[in-house]
Motif scaffolding. Structure first.
Motif, PDB file in Angstrom:
ATOM      1  N   VAL A  40      -6.987  -4.498   4.580  1.00  0.00           N
ATOM      2  CA  VAL A  40      -6.246  -5.517   5.335  1.00  0.00           C
ATOM      3  C   VAL A  40      -7.208  -6.403   6.139  1.00  0.00           C
ATOM      4  O   VAL A  40      -6.800  -7.097   7.059  1.00  0.00           O
ATOM      5  N   GLY A  41      -8.484  -6.329   5.800  1.00  0.00           N
ATOM      6  CA  GLY A  41      -9.468  -7.178   6.468  1.00  0.00           C
ATOM      7  C   GLY A  41      -9.889  -6.694   7.827  1.00  0.00           C
ATOM      8  O   GLY A  41     -10.474  -7.458   8.608  1.00  0.00           O
ATOM      9  N   ASN A  42      -9.643  -5.434   8.131  1.00  0.00           N
ATOM     10  CA  ASN A  42     -10.013  -4.891   9.437  1.00  0.00           C
ATOM     11  C   ASN A  42     -11.260  -4.022   9.288  1.00  0.00           C
ATOM     12  O   ASN A  42     -11.838  -3.918   8.218  1.00  0.00           O
ATOM     13  N   ARG A  43     -11.659  -3.363  10.366  1.00  0.00           N
ATOM     14  CA  ARG A  43     -12.843  -2.516  10.319  1.00  0.00           C
ATOM     15  C   ARG A  43     -12.658  -1.301  11.210  1.00  0.00           C
ATOM     16  O   ARG A  43     -11.860  -1.307  12.159  1.00  0.00           O
ATOM     17  N   GLN A  44     -13.397  -0.268  10.899  1.00  0.00           N
ATOM     18  CA  GLN A  44     -13.396   0.945  11.716  1.00  0.00           C
ATOM     19  C   GLN A  44     -14.226   0.707  12.976  1.00  0.00           C
ATOM     20  O   GLN A  44     -15.271   0.073  12.923  1.00  0.00           O
ATOM     21  N   ARG A  45     -13.725   1.202  14.104  1.00  0.00           N
ATOM     22  CA  ARG A  45     -14.466   1.086  15.356  1.00  0.00           C
ATOM     23  C   ARG A  45     -14.543   2.446  16.033  1.00  0.00           C
ATOM     24  O   ARG A  45     -13.599   3.228  15.970  1.00  0.00           O
ATOM     25  N   VAL A  46     -15.658   2.710  16.664  1.00  0.00           N
ATOM     26  CA  VAL A  46     -15.823   3.920  17.472  1.00  0.00           C
ATOM     27  C   VAL A  46     -15.912   3.497  18.925  1.00  0.00           C
ATOM     28  O   VAL A  46     -16.737   2.649  19.280  1.00  0.00           O
ATOM     29  N   LEU A  47     -15.038   4.049  19.753  1.00  0.00           N
ATOM     30  CA  LEU A  47     -14.989   3.691  21.165  1.00  0.00           C
ATOM     31  C   LEU A  47     -15.836   4.645  21.992  1.00  0.00           C
ATOM     32  O   LEU A  47     -16.006   5.812  21.632  1.00  0.00           O
TER      33      LEU A  47
ATOM     34  N   HIS B 261      -5.032   6.254   7.819  1.00  0.00           N
ATOM     35  CA  HIS B 261      -4.026   6.379   6.755  1.00  0.00           C
ATOM     36  C   HIS B 261      -4.275   5.427   5.600  1.00  0.00           C
ATOM     37  O   HIS B 261      -3.770   5.643   4.489  1.00  0.00           O
ATOM     38  N   VAL B 262      -5.040   4.339   5.828  1.00  0.00           N
ATOM     39  CA  VAL B 262      -5.491   3.452   4.755  1.00  0.00           C
ATOM     40  C   VAL B 262      -6.910   2.997   5.102  1.00  0.00           C
ATOM     41  O   VAL B 262      -7.338   3.095   6.255  1.00  0.00           O
ATOM     42  N   ALA B 263      -7.601   2.490   4.112  1.00  0.00           N
ATOM     43  CA  ALA B 263      -8.932   1.929   4.374  1.00  0.00           C
ATOM     44  C   ALA B 263      -8.772   0.604   5.104  1.00  0.00           C
ATOM     45  O   ALA B 263      -8.064  -0.287   4.635  1.00  0.00           O
ATOM     46  N   PRO B 264      -9.403   0.434   6.276  1.00  0.00           N
ATOM     47  CA  PRO B 264      -9.229  -0.808   7.053  1.00  0.00           C
ATOM     48  C   PRO B 264      -9.624  -2.060   6.292  1.00  0.00           C
ATOM     49  O   PRO B 264      -9.061  -3.135   6.500  1.00  0.00           O
ATOM     50  N   SER B 265     -10.563  -1.947   5.369  1.00  0.00           N
ATOM     51  CA  SER B 265     -11.019  -3.125   4.622  1.00  0.00           C
ATOM     52  C   SER B 265      -9.908  -3.716   3.756  1.00  0.00           C
ATOM     53  O   SER B 265      -9.951  -4.902   3.413  1.00  0.00           O
TER      54      SER B 265
ATOM     55  N   PHE C  57      -7.874   0.828  13.898  1.00  0.00           N
ATOM     56  CA  PHE C  57      -8.751   1.816  13.267  1.00  0.00           C
ATOM     57  C   PHE C  57      -9.879   2.182  14.230  1.00  0.00           C
ATOM     58  O   PHE C  57     -11.035   2.339  13.828  1.00  0.00           O
ATOM     59  N   ALA C  58      -9.529   2.286  15.513  1.00  0.00           N
ATOM     60  CA  ALA C  58     -10.497   2.631  16.557  1.00  0.00           C
ATOM     61  C   ALA C  58     -10.372   4.110  16.889  1.00  0.00           C
ATOM     62  O   ALA C  58      -9.268   4.636  17.013  1.00  0.00           O
ATOM     63  N   HIS C  59     -11.509   4.775  17.050  1.00  0.00           N
ATOM     64  CA  HIS C  59     -11.529   6.226  17.290  1.00  0.00           C
ATOM     65  C   HIS C  59     -12.278   6.506  18.578  1.00  0.00           C
ATOM     66  O   HIS C  59     -13.381   6.006  18.792  1.00  0.00           O
ATOM     67  N   LYS C  60     -11.661   7.344  19.411  1.00  0.00           N
ATOM     68  CA  LYS C  60     -12.186   7.579  20.757  1.00  0.00           C
ATOM     69  C   LYS C  60     -12.562   9.048  20.981  1.00  0.00           C
ATOM     70  O   LYS C  60     -13.604   9.348  21.537  1.00  0.00           O
ATOM     71  N   GLY C  61     -11.695   9.965  20.582  1.00  0.00           N
ATOM     72  CA  GLY C  61     -11.953  11.384  20.804  1.00  0.00           C
ATOM     73  C   GLY C  61     -13.140  11.870  19.988  1.00  0.00           C
ATOM     74  O   GLY C  61     -13.301  11.518  18.813  1.00  0.00           O
TER      75      GLY C  61
ATOM     76  N   LEU D  96       0.803  -1.218   0.000  1.00  0.00           N
ATOM     77  CA  LEU D  96       0.000   0.000   0.000  1.00  0.00           C
ATOM     78  C   LEU D  96       0.839   1.274   0.000  1.00  0.00           C
ATOM     79  O   LEU D  96       0.419   2.289  -0.565  1.00  0.00           O
ATOM     80  N   LYS D  97       1.998   1.233   0.636  1.00  0.00           N
ATOM     81  CA  LYS D  97       2.831   2.437   0.736  1.00  0.00           C
ATOM     82  C   LYS D  97       3.899   2.498  -0.360  1.00  0.00           C
ATOM     83  O   LYS D  97       4.166   3.563  -0.908  1.00  0.00           O
TER      84      LYS D  97
END
Length: 520
Positions: free
Chosen positions: A321-328, A315-319, A295-299, A253-254
């Protein structure tokens, strides 16, 4: 386009990590997952070193690989042995792999101190070991062990070891930072000399003792190496090896190097977690790209921006690499966090709803009391539904009693819980034992409720954590209990807080059961 081949050594170098011990069956399962990931080479182990690896290579003769080539690893011959009679060399020749990786000494200190031979003898050993395996029809990679330390101490001799390997027919020479202390600028200087003086196909093998393994490997690729070695999750001796879970996405990716296919990269998180599970180790949630927190966001400000455009804080789309965005959810949360969680929980909550402020205030007050919802999203979902009037009470507690008894000092403690619950006007009274008071209470509660709610038989308590919140109060301190539960399809976390550890555990247990029933 630069071609870079990926060489995985999880099953050999990674198995040398503290707390990691793979059985033959473990190794067979992992190698098939790595093959699905599309790695070019998988180092299976040292066939001459132990019975486990001997058995593994025999079993692998029955398992075809689609993308990867299996590699046998071992040392150059012992100085006292003829190469054709050396047990290690013979085991490599008979391992049934097309490719063999030999390691030899590049650092004069190791030659004279560890091996106790002359520098000239070491060159002979490197040459005839490679030549012999080549004569047996093997493709040979040469791992120049401790190369960068050797180059720093005696550069002329370190280069001579590479020359010996190249003349003997090594297909690729891999420069190893075995002690893991080389800095990227030192690596660049040495590698540029090797390219100029030795040339040919070069690889890189780095360890992480100075937290530079990935940076050093990427620097080597930038300079022009064509093979990168590493392990899944960075497993390895001492501080570990270069982490392929960071290297693969960074390369693709980079650096735009097509080392594996896009659809294979999407399996990276899955394979990373699989290897941790087989190793019986908790997965590092803060690991880049593949960790749960990657890819977890807290603030609140972060979440507000991410909801508009994920690129603001990813910095990249989590999908990819098979990951997902999370909101804490925490006391740092704003309304954007709550709206995002409501969406995730499939709860209709408008941005102008008066319940939004109510939930936010309740959240901040609960966290002030010691609750934590980052690892207990089950409890938070219940809290939101209660505030919105969407919660159903499935049972009422009439009472419970927990007995902890120790009759003799030599006997184990006996724990029993008795509980009375009321469901739809019917009272159920039951008891159960357990290996501790919380375990007994959990058994008793589910035993009482399974008569009414059979789906609870699927629920297992997977993890139980206790955190002391006010240590200054000694044994009277407030504690937070986090419970992870699962039903084979989904896992969820719940939380309880109290000065009484049984009460805190009860809160978390009740939330766990109500979450299951509410979502069934």
């Amino acid at each position: 386009m630069q071609i870079v081949e990926i060489y995985d050594t999880t099953l050999r170098d990674g198995a040398q990590s503290e707390d990691v011990s793979f059985s033959v069956e473990d190794k067979l399962r992992i190698v098939q997952k790595l093959d699905e990931l599309g790695l070019h080479y998988i180092e299976g182990g040292w066939p001459g070193a132990n019975p486990k690896d001997i058995t593994f290579f025999e079993e692998m003769k029955k398992i075809p690989l689609k993308s990867s080539k299996l590699v046998a690893f071992g040392a150059t011959r012992k100085s006292r042995n003829k190469v054709s009679e050396d047990p290690n060399i013979k085991a490599l020749a008979e391992a049934g792999t097309e490719v063999v990786t030999l390691f030899g000494k590049s650092w004069d200190l190791h030659v004279t101190e560890a091996l106790g031979i002359t520098l000239k003898k070491n060159l002979e050993i490197i040459s005839d070991s490679i030549e012999y395996l080549r004569s047996q029809g093997k493709r040979v990679f040469y791992d120049a062990e401790h190369f960068f330390s050797g180059y720093l101490a005696k550069p002329d001799y370190a280069l001579k070891t590479l020359e010996a390997a190249k003349r003997a027919g090594a297909e690729c020479i891999i420069l190893c930072d075995t002690n893991g202390g080389t800095m990227p600028w030192q690596l660049r200087e040495a590698l540029e000399v090797v390219q100029r003086e030795i040339g040919g196909s070069l690889g890189i093998h780095t360890h992480n003792d100075s937290e530079m393994a990935v940076a050093n490997a990427l620097t080597a690729v930038e300079i022009g190496v064509t093979q990168v070695q590493g392990t899944m999750n960075g497993f390895g001796e001492r501080c570990g090896n270069a982490n392929l879970c960071s290297l693969l996405p960074n390369l693709k990716l980079k650096m735009k190097i097509n080392c594996i296919a896009d659809d294979q990269l999407k399996r990276l998180r899955e394979v990373s977690h699989f290897v941790s599970e087989i190793a019986n180790l908790p997965h590092n949630k803060h690991q880049p790209y593949v960790g749960d927190a990657a890819f977890a966001h807290k603030g609140g400000i972060h979440v507000h921006a991410v909801r508009k455009n994920a690129e603001t804080y990813e910095h990249v789309a989590p999908s990819k690499v098979g990951n997902r965005q999370r909101v804490l959810i925490s006391d740092n949360a704003g309304k954007s966090n709550l709206l995002e969680k409501a969406k995730e929980f499939r709860i209709n909550l408008a941005s102008d709803s008066p319940h939004l402020t109510e939930i936010l205030e309740q959240l901040k007050e609960r966290e002030h009391q010691g609750y934590q919802f980052e690892g207990a999203e089950g409890s938070f979902e219940l809290m939101m539904k209660k505030a919105l009037g969407k919660h159903k009470k499935f049972f009422n507690l009439v009472g419970f009693r927990v007995i902890v008894e120790k009759r003799k000092g030599s006997e184990e403690t006996f724990c029993e819980a008795t509980i009375m619950v009321e469901v739809g006007g019917q009272v159920e009274h039951t008891a159960a034992t357990g290996n501790g008071p919380v375990n007994a209470l959990d058994h008793a509660l589910r035993k009482a409720l399974e008569k009414f709610y059979p789906a609870l038989s699927q629920v297992k308590l997977l993890d139980y954590k206790v955190r002391v919140l006010t240590a200054s109060d000694g044994t009277g301190s407030k504690v937070r209990v986090l419970i992870e539960s699962g039903d084979g399809e989904k896992n969820w976390g719940t939380v309880g807080v109290s000065e009484n550890i049984i009460e805190a555990s009860w809160q978390a247990l009740v939330d766990s059961i109500e979450y299951k029933l509410l979502n069934s």
